[in-house]
Design a protein around this motif. Structure first.
Motif, PDB file in Angstrom:
ATOM      1  N   CYS A  82      22.451 -20.987  20.692  1.00  0.00           N
ATOM      2  CA  CYS A  82      23.667 -20.554  19.988  1.00  0.00           C
ATOM      3  C   CYS A  82      24.816 -20.583  20.983  1.00  0.00           C
ATOM      4  O   CYS A  82      24.609 -20.879  22.163  1.00  0.00           O
ATOM      5  CB  CYS A  82      23.487 -19.147  19.404  1.00  0.00           C
ATOM      6  SG  CYS A  82      23.186 -17.878  20.656  1.00  0.00           S
ATOM      7  N   LYS A  84      24.258 -19.704  25.396  1.00  0.00           N
ATOM      8  CA  LYS A  84      22.808 -19.485  25.288  1.00  0.00           C
ATOM      9  C   LYS A  84      22.058 -20.757  24.887  1.00  0.00           C
ATOM     10  O   LYS A  84      22.655 -21.795  24.618  1.00  0.00           O
ATOM     11  CB  LYS A  84      22.544 -18.355  24.286  1.00  0.00           C
ATOM     12  CG  LYS A  84      22.982 -16.965  24.808  1.00  0.00           C
ATOM     13  CD  LYS A  84      22.498 -15.835  23.888  1.00  0.00           C
ATOM     14  CE  LYS A  84      22.959 -14.475  24.398  1.00  0.00           C
ATOM     15  NZ  LYS A  84      22.492 -13.369  23.521  1.00  0.00           N
ATOM     16  N   CYS A  88      20.831 -15.540  17.737  1.00  0.00           N
ATOM     17  CA  CYS A  88      20.011 -14.899  18.768  1.00  0.00           C
ATOM     18  C   CYS A  88      19.509 -13.528  18.309  1.00  0.00           C
ATOM     19  O   CYS A  88      18.617 -12.956  18.946  1.00  0.00           O
ATOM     20  CB  CYS A  88      20.703 -14.857  20.127  1.00  0.00           C
ATOM     21  SG  CYS A  88      22.314 -14.100  20.160  1.00  0.00           S
ATOM     22  N   VAL A 136      26.023 -11.277  21.178  1.00  0.00           N
ATOM     23  CA  VAL A 136      24.957 -11.599  20.213  1.00  0.00           C
ATOM     24  C   VAL A 136      25.581 -12.196  18.950  1.00  0.00           C
ATOM     25  O   VAL A 136      26.764 -12.011  18.691  1.00  0.00           O
ATOM     26  CB  VAL A 136      24.139 -10.336  19.836  1.00  0.00           C
ATOM     27  CG1 VAL A 136      23.326  -9.846  21.008  1.00  0.00           C
ATOM     28  CG2 VAL A 136      25.044  -9.233  19.317  1.00  0.00           C
ATOM     29  N   CYS A 137      24.732 -12.922  18.203  1.00  0.00           N
ATOM     30  CA  CYS A 137      25.190 -13.526  16.950  1.00  0.00           C
ATOM     31  C   CYS A 137      23.976 -13.639  16.020  1.00  0.00           C
ATOM     32  O   CYS A 137      22.856 -13.324  16.434  1.00  0.00           O
ATOM     33  CB  CYS A 137      25.808 -14.901  17.215  1.00  0.00           C
ATOM     34  SG  CYS A 137      24.576 -16.163  17.589  1.00  0.00           S
ATOM     35  N   CYS A 170      26.704 -18.043  22.009  1.00  0.00           N
ATOM     36  CA  CYS A 170      27.019 -16.767  22.666  1.00  0.00           C
ATOM     37  C   CYS A 170      27.151 -16.971  24.178  1.00  0.00           C
ATOM     38  O   CYS A 170      26.403 -17.745  24.763  1.00  0.00           O
ATOM     39  CB  CYS A 170      25.906 -15.744  22.427  1.00  0.00           C
ATOM     40  SG  CYS A 170      25.883 -15.115  20.755  1.00  0.00           S
TER      41      CYS A 170
HETATM   42 ZN    ZN Z   1      23.859 -15.849  19.841  1.00  0.00          ZN
END
Ligand code: ZN
Ligand code: ADP
Ligand code: MG
Length: 505
Positions: free
Chosen positions: A37, A34, A55, A51-52, A39
């Motif tokens: 990040c 992304k 994000c 997701v993390c 991901c």
């Molecule tokens: Zn993320």
């Protein structure tokens, strides 16, 4: 608020008004991770598995810019003849809507990475091809939003829905947005210019390798701005049709909006500045949000990210990685294939240039590659309202079909059925041929058996032919073609029949 107006025919609208267009195109970049990040960006994963904390905008998480996304944006900007900023920042665009868990989207505002460029596009007119220079205002980076699904209603829109689901896998995927300057002077060609521009933009992205641009997955979306003015008068108020997501829809959205606005203006009304939603099924748009009061996104520079300051050496290095410019490439291919301007433009207008090129590279001769892509396959794609790429037919499959046609195992009619089968998901060329029993019956003994059966059924016709009435042979050939379900070579059947009866042509 939904207002519907009558429309007036396109040619009448164009006789009274000059259209002005503006196209804002968002494309998802093909980076592995992304924008801010690590991901993954792969399409089709279970909801909310990619997701993390970054994000999802959890407190204390810190974003880091994806270098490849910056590189891709600069390369796209250079390919569009833009200048590259020496120093620019990201901005927060604040809004409250659950598609962004942070309550803001990171974008670029008054400091885009690339600006002031152009792309030359060609459209086919009655008097031959005509070139238009589309000027580019800016190319900037931003992050995509999450995806909302409104369930339980009839329309899939939030109004009338029972509940909504959010998927943040898409939130934070790198996007580039390419905004044109107003495009004036295209007149009746405006819908074609819009389509040609988006088609060529898509081809350029693919040639650069910055995105594979899968439109059916929504990786290219276009906002289409249109206004009308009486010749010589200042530009009118524009409407903005949001999220138009196919090449064909871009053309239709411009076309129908010109007809709608002309009807409003000719009946003494006023075009309001609003967003509109385009409906694929009707080819028309309906009113969305009024933009008379500009929304206040309270943009401010993103404090968690450092400015982007690409060195001039890096920019020049990236310039060195650009592929052949599109206009040079088009001239080269036309010369290589030795075809007329008109035939070449037919390929471009069908959005089939890259496909024909790949098919020729796979070993198919250019005439056959063109015939399939701009003929039968374009017809099927139009019928289904999808892009050519979405049909799922590959250059290698066209090569295989052509091999079977060359050996006489398939004829043109059967080849079309093979493509039908491939598009229906029945497998590859050989699988479809086997499963559907599609093969030209060329075995003489099988044909002679069918001929004998037909002669037996129609003894009076057989007599006539024996007596020298060669024209009567058509009836027997017809019966044999029917018995073999069109899978025989009619000329061959005729020759065998006459030989069988000992009659000269
Ligand atoms: Zn993320
Ligand atoms: P917004 O944030 O409202 O979408 P943008 O500046 O991002 O505004 O994009 C507006 C688009 O509309 C640009 O492509 C611009 O060239 C175009 N545009 C501006 N004025 C007109 C007009 N009068 N008619 C048609 N298009 C216009
Ligand atoms: Mg906009």
């Amino acid at each position: 608020m939904t207002t519907t107006h009558d429309t007036i025919p396109f040619h009448e609208a164009i006789a009274a008004f000059d259209p002005v267009l503006g196209l804002e195109t968002h494309v998802e970049l093909g980076t592995a991770s992304k924008m801010f990040c690590s991901c993954p960006t792969a399409f089709g994963a279970d909801a909310n598995t990619q997701v993390c904390p970054v994000c999802l905008g959890l407190p204390g998480s810190m974003p880091v810019v994806n270098r490849t996304a910056v590189e891709s944006t600069i390369r796209m900007g250079l390919a569009l003849n833009c200048q590259t900023a020496e120093w620019c920042r990201f901005a927060r665009k604040n809004y409250f809507y659950p598609d962004m868990p942070k309550d803001y989207q990171v974008s670029q505002y008054d400091e885009p990475l690339c600006f002031n460029g152009w792309l030359d596009v060609t459209v086919e007119t009655e008097d031959g091809p005509r070139d238009f220079r589309v000027e580019i205002e800016r190319v900037h980076m931003e992050e995509d939003t999450g995806k909302l699904t409104h369930a339980g209603g009839a329309t899939g829109r939030i109004h009338g829905a029972d509940y909504s689901l959010v998927d943040y896998n898409r939130a934070g995927i790198p996007l580039i947005e390419i905004v044109t300057k107003p495009i004036a002077g295209a007149g009746a060609l405006a819908p074609l210019v819009a389509r040609a521009y988006v088609t060529q933009l898509r081809d350029l992205m693919r040639a650069l390798g910055v995105s594979d641009v899968r439109m059916e997955e929504g990786s290219l979306r276009c906002d289409v701005n249109v206004s009308l003015a009486r010749p010589g008068e200042p530009w009118g108020t524009r409407s903005e049709t949001k999220n138009v997501n196919s090449l064909r829809s871009v053309e239709r959205a411009v076309h129908s909006e010109i007809e709608r606005q002309a009807a409003v203006l000719l009946s003494g009304g006023r075009v309001i500045q609003e967003t509109r939603h385009f409906h694929e099924d009707t080819g028309r748009s309906t009113s969305g949000r009024s933009k008379e009061q500009a929304e206040d996104y309270r943009y401010f520079p993103e404090p968690d990210l450092v400015p982007v300051a690409p060195s001039r050496e890096w920019v020049e290095e990236l310039r060195g990685t650009l592929p052949e410019p599109p206009s040079v490439k088009r001239a080269r291919l036309r010369a290589e294939w030795g075809i007329s301007d008109h035939d070449f433009q037919t390929i471009v207008n069908a959005g089939a240039l890259a496909l024909v090129e790949d098919t020729v590279a796979a070993g198919v001769d250019q005439a056959s590659a063109r015939k399939w892509w701009t003929g039968e396959l374009t017809r099927i794609a139009n019928d289904r309202g999808v892009e050519l790429e979405s049909l799922g037919v590959t250059p290698a499959q066209i090569l295989r079909v052509e091999e079977l046609v060359a050996t006489g195992a398939l004829n043109d009619k059967l080849a079309r059925q093979v493509f039908d089968g491939i598009i229906a998901g029945e497998g590859g060329v050989d699988e479809v041929v086997a499963a559907r029993g599609l093969a030209v019956v060329s075995d003489d003994s099988a044909l002679l058996a069918a001929i004998d059966a037909a002669l037996e059924e129609q003894p009076d016709v057989a007599e006539k032919i024996r007596g020298g009435k060669v024209q009567a042979a058509g009836a027997i050939v017809g019966s044999v073609m029917k018995a073999t379900r069109g899978q025989a070579d009619a000329a061959k059947v005729r020759a065998l029949l006459l030989e069988r009866l000992g009659v000269q042509e």
